[in-house]
Motif scaffolding. Sequence first.
Motif, PDB file in Angstrom:
ATOM      1  N   PRO A 191      35.105  36.109  30.737  1.00 16.46           N
ATOM      2  CA  PRO A 191      36.102  37.076  30.238  1.00 16.46           C
ATOM      3  C   PRO A 191      37.410  37.017  31.021  1.00 16.46           C
ATOM      4  N   HIS A 192      38.477  37.442  30.364  1.00 13.31           N
ATOM      5  CA  HIS A 192      39.820  37.408  30.953  1.00 13.31           C
ATOM      6  C   HIS A 192      40.456  38.794  30.934  1.00 13.31           C
ATOM      7  N   LEU A 193      41.300  39.015  31.934  1.00 15.88           N
ATOM      8  CA  LEU A 193      42.232  40.140  31.923  1.00 15.88           C
ATOM      9  C   LEU A 193      43.578  39.611  31.456  1.00 15.88           C
ATOM     10  N   LEU A 194      44.183  40.292  30.494  1.00 16.24           N
ATOM     11  CA  LEU A 194      45.472  39.892  29.947  1.00 16.24           C
ATOM     12  C   LEU A 194      46.575  40.720  30.591  1.00 16.24           C
ATOM     13  N   ILE A 195      47.638  40.064  31.009  1.00 15.83           N
ATOM     14  CA  ILE A 195      48.829  40.765  31.500  1.00 15.83           C
ATOM     15  C   ILE A 195      49.914  40.565  30.445  1.00 15.83           C
ATOM     16  N   SER A 196      50.307  41.666  29.812  1.00 18.50           N
ATOM     17  CA  SER A 196      51.234  41.569  28.680  1.00 18.50           C
ATOM     18  C   SER A 196      51.925  42.901  28.478  1.00 18.50           C
ATOM     19  N   TYR A 197      53.219  42.836  28.101  1.00 14.36           N
ATOM     20  CA  TYR A 197      53.963  44.065  27.842  1.00 14.36           C
ATOM     21  C   TYR A 197      53.480  44.763  26.575  1.00 14.36           C
ATOM     22  N   ASP A 198      53.042  43.998  25.572  1.00 13.76           N
ATOM     23  CA  ASP A 198      52.588  44.622  24.333  1.00 13.76           C
ATOM     24  C   ASP A 198      51.072  44.720  24.242  1.00 13.76           C
ATOM     25  N   ARG A 217      40.451  32.536  23.927  1.00  9.72           N
ATOM     26  CA  ARG A 217      39.740  33.063  25.088  1.00  9.72           C
ATOM     27  C   ARG A 217      39.250  34.474  24.796  1.00  9.72           C
ATOM     28  N   ARG A 218      38.353  34.970  25.634  1.00 12.08           N
ATOM     29  CA  ARG A 218      37.780  36.299  25.433  1.00 12.08           C
ATOM     30  C   ARG A 218      38.471  37.292  26.368  1.00 12.08           C
ATOM     31  N   VAL A 219      39.349  38.093  25.811  1.00  4.15           N
ATOM     32  CA  VAL A 219      40.077  39.093  26.593  1.00  4.15           C
ATOM     33  C   VAL A 219      39.347  40.419  26.501  1.00  4.15           C
ATOM     34  N   ILE A 220      39.009  40.994  27.656  1.00  2.00           N
ATOM     35  CA  ILE A 220      38.263  42.260  27.657  1.00  2.00           C
ATOM     36  C   ILE A 220      39.150  43.467  27.956  1.00  2.00           C
ATOM     37  N   ALA A 221      40.340  43.230  28.514  1.00  2.00           N
ATOM     38  CA  ALA A 221      41.250  44.338  28.821  1.00  2.00           C
ATOM     39  C   ALA A 221      42.640  43.759  29.068  1.00  2.00           C
ATOM     40  N   SER A 222      43.651  44.621  28.993  1.00  2.00           N
ATOM     41  CA  SER A 222      45.020  44.188  29.265  1.00  2.00           C
ATOM     42  C   SER A 222      45.731  45.222  30.114  1.00  2.00           C
ATOM     43  N   THR A 223      46.743  44.773  30.846  1.00  2.00           N
ATOM     44  CA  THR A 223      47.575  45.640  31.662  1.00  2.00           C
ATOM     45  C   THR A 223      48.993  45.096  31.641  1.00  2.00           C
ATOM     46  N   THR A 224      49.942  45.947  31.959  1.00  2.00           N
ATOM     47  CA  THR A 224      51.340  45.507  31.968  1.00  2.00           C
ATOM     48  C   THR A 224      51.778  45.013  33.343  1.00  2.00           C
ATOM     49  N   HIS A 225      50.914  45.145  34.352  1.00  2.00           N
ATOM     50  CA  HIS A 225      51.299  44.789  35.714  1.00  2.00           C
ATOM     51  C   HIS A 225      50.362  43.730  36.287  1.00  2.00           C
ATOM     52  N   PHE A 226      50.938  42.718  36.900  1.00  2.00           N
ATOM     53  CA  PHE A 226      50.143  41.656  37.526  1.00  2.00           C
ATOM     54  C   PHE A 226      49.311  42.205  38.678  1.00  2.00           C
ATOM     55  N   ALA A 227      49.891  43.084  39.475  1.00  2.00           N
ATOM     56  CA  ALA A 227      49.155  43.650  40.605  1.00  2.00           C
ATOM     57  C   ALA A 227      47.956  44.449  40.122  1.00  2.00           C
ATOM     58  N   GLY A 228      48.108  45.146  39.003  1.00  2.00           N
ATOM     59  CA  GLY A 228      46.989  45.915  38.458  1.00  2.00           C
ATOM     60  C   GLY A 228      45.832  45.025  38.067  1.00  2.00           C
ATOM     61  N   ALA A 229      46.135  43.881  37.467  1.00  2.00           N
ATOM     62  CA  ALA A 229      45.081  42.941  37.096  1.00  2.00           C
ATOM     63  C   ALA A 229      44.388  42.390  38.336  1.00  2.00           C
ATOM     64  N   PRO A 265      33.990  40.958  37.221  1.00  2.00           N
ATOM     65  CA  PRO A 265      33.733  39.521  37.065  1.00  2.00           C
ATOM     66  C   PRO A 265      34.530  38.949  35.900  1.00  2.00           C
ATOM     67  N   ALA A 266      35.791  38.689  36.156  1.00  2.00           N
ATOM     68  CA  ALA A 266      36.685  38.191  35.112  1.00  2.00           C
ATOM     69  C   ALA A 266      37.719  37.271  35.730  1.00  2.00           C
ATOM     70  N   LEU A 267      38.487  36.611  34.867  1.00  2.00           N
ATOM     71  CA  LEU A 267      39.575  35.728  35.277  1.00  2.00           C
ATOM     72  C   LEU A 267      40.910  36.370  34.925  1.00  2.00           C
ATOM     73  N   ALA A 268      41.937  36.027  35.686  1.00  2.00           N
ATOM     74  CA  ALA A 268      43.303  36.431  35.359  1.00  2.00           C
ATOM     75  C   ALA A 268      44.226  35.265  35.676  1.00  2.00           C
ATOM     76  N   THR A 269      45.129  34.968  34.769  1.00  2.00           N
ATOM     77  CA  THR A 269      46.094  33.888  34.974  1.00  2.00           C
ATOM     78  C   THR A 269      47.459  34.514  35.196  1.00  2.00           C
ATOM     79  N   VAL A 270      48.000  34.315  36.392  1.00  2.00           N
ATOM     80  CA  VAL A 270      49.221  35.002  36.799  1.00  2.00           C
ATOM     81  C   VAL A 270      50.203  33.997  37.398  1.00  2.00           C
ATOM     82  N   PRO A 271      51.469  34.362  37.522  1.00  2.00           N
ATOM     83  CA  PRO A 271      52.437  33.463  38.156  1.00  2.00           C
ATOM     84  C   PRO A 271      51.991  33.047  39.555  1.00  2.00           C
TER      85      PRO A 271
END
Length: 321
Positions: free
Chosen positions: A200-207, A224-236, A244-250
């Motif tokens: 599973p992935h955490l999505l970082i997105s404004y929308d 991919r399988r996104v289980i949640a989203s947030t608008t902030h990279f630090a939050g993810a 137990p998830a992945l996050a792709t960030v700058p």
Amino acid sequence: MIDIYETEFRKADLNLLVVFAALMRERSVTRAAAALHLSQGATSAALGRLRTLFDDELFTRTRSGVEPTPRAVALARRVEPALGLIHGAVTDRDDFDPATARRTFTLGMSDDLEAALLPRLLEATSGLPGIRLAVRQASRNTVADMIDRAEIDLGVAAAPAHRADHRSRALFTSDYTCLFNPRLLPLRAPLSLDDYLTHPHLLISYDGRRGIVDDVLETRGLDRRVIASTTHFAGAALQLATLPALATVPTHAALVYADLLDLTATAPPLPMPTYTVSAIWHASVADDPAHAWLRRLVDTAAGRRDRRRSDGTEPATRQPD
């Protein structure tokens, strides 16, 4: 010409411009008074005289303080550099001495850039008691307007939109890094594409709908399988401490989060785009010694980033020419 200027200057107390500049920076009569070592009553009286002088409300009350009118914003772009020049003339010095200056610099950037740059900026200014740094949330789409409204002195963003009266300078290039908690996801770096798509992935997105990873996957007919989203990279990144998830960030932020939260940082198993992070400011402050010092400070902080991944591999980044 001198006679004309003298006639106009007799109508104004130039000390009022110092109060005006403080109100622009602090966005509060109370905070401006404290910064200038004046009483709140004296500062309010000065604001009244400024309103009469410029025949404009200049600042309107809000719940959190005051907000400048369009006229005030236009004035600010000319007043702040002019005050710097006057100070140089009075002190017989046209430079800026951060060791003795009392100045608040407001930067606009997103939280991933704040994570990468602010610690370096604070380290560099730790011995300068009169220098204060403030950061406001900004994106490539909002930073230009914030500069025009005099809400920030300098913006930092990825490929920021700008106009003819703006100036910009490339700071560094970045790409993307995948983060996960090795205590919760027993994966090995580098990740395989199967592992990347299975977990599973955490999505970082404004929308909250999709991000750059989804665009890249879509071109390959993948998802991919996104289980949640947030608008902030630090939050993810914080969620990964217990999720137990992945996050792709700058990459520039991923390296910071990996060190602080003991996460694994590794390259995504598919090609990701690179992009340039730039500083942006208004042309009217280009020759202001204080602003030039601020730009050098940000340049140095950007150049000192640790560009090695936690797994020992080199991210696909380079310093701009």
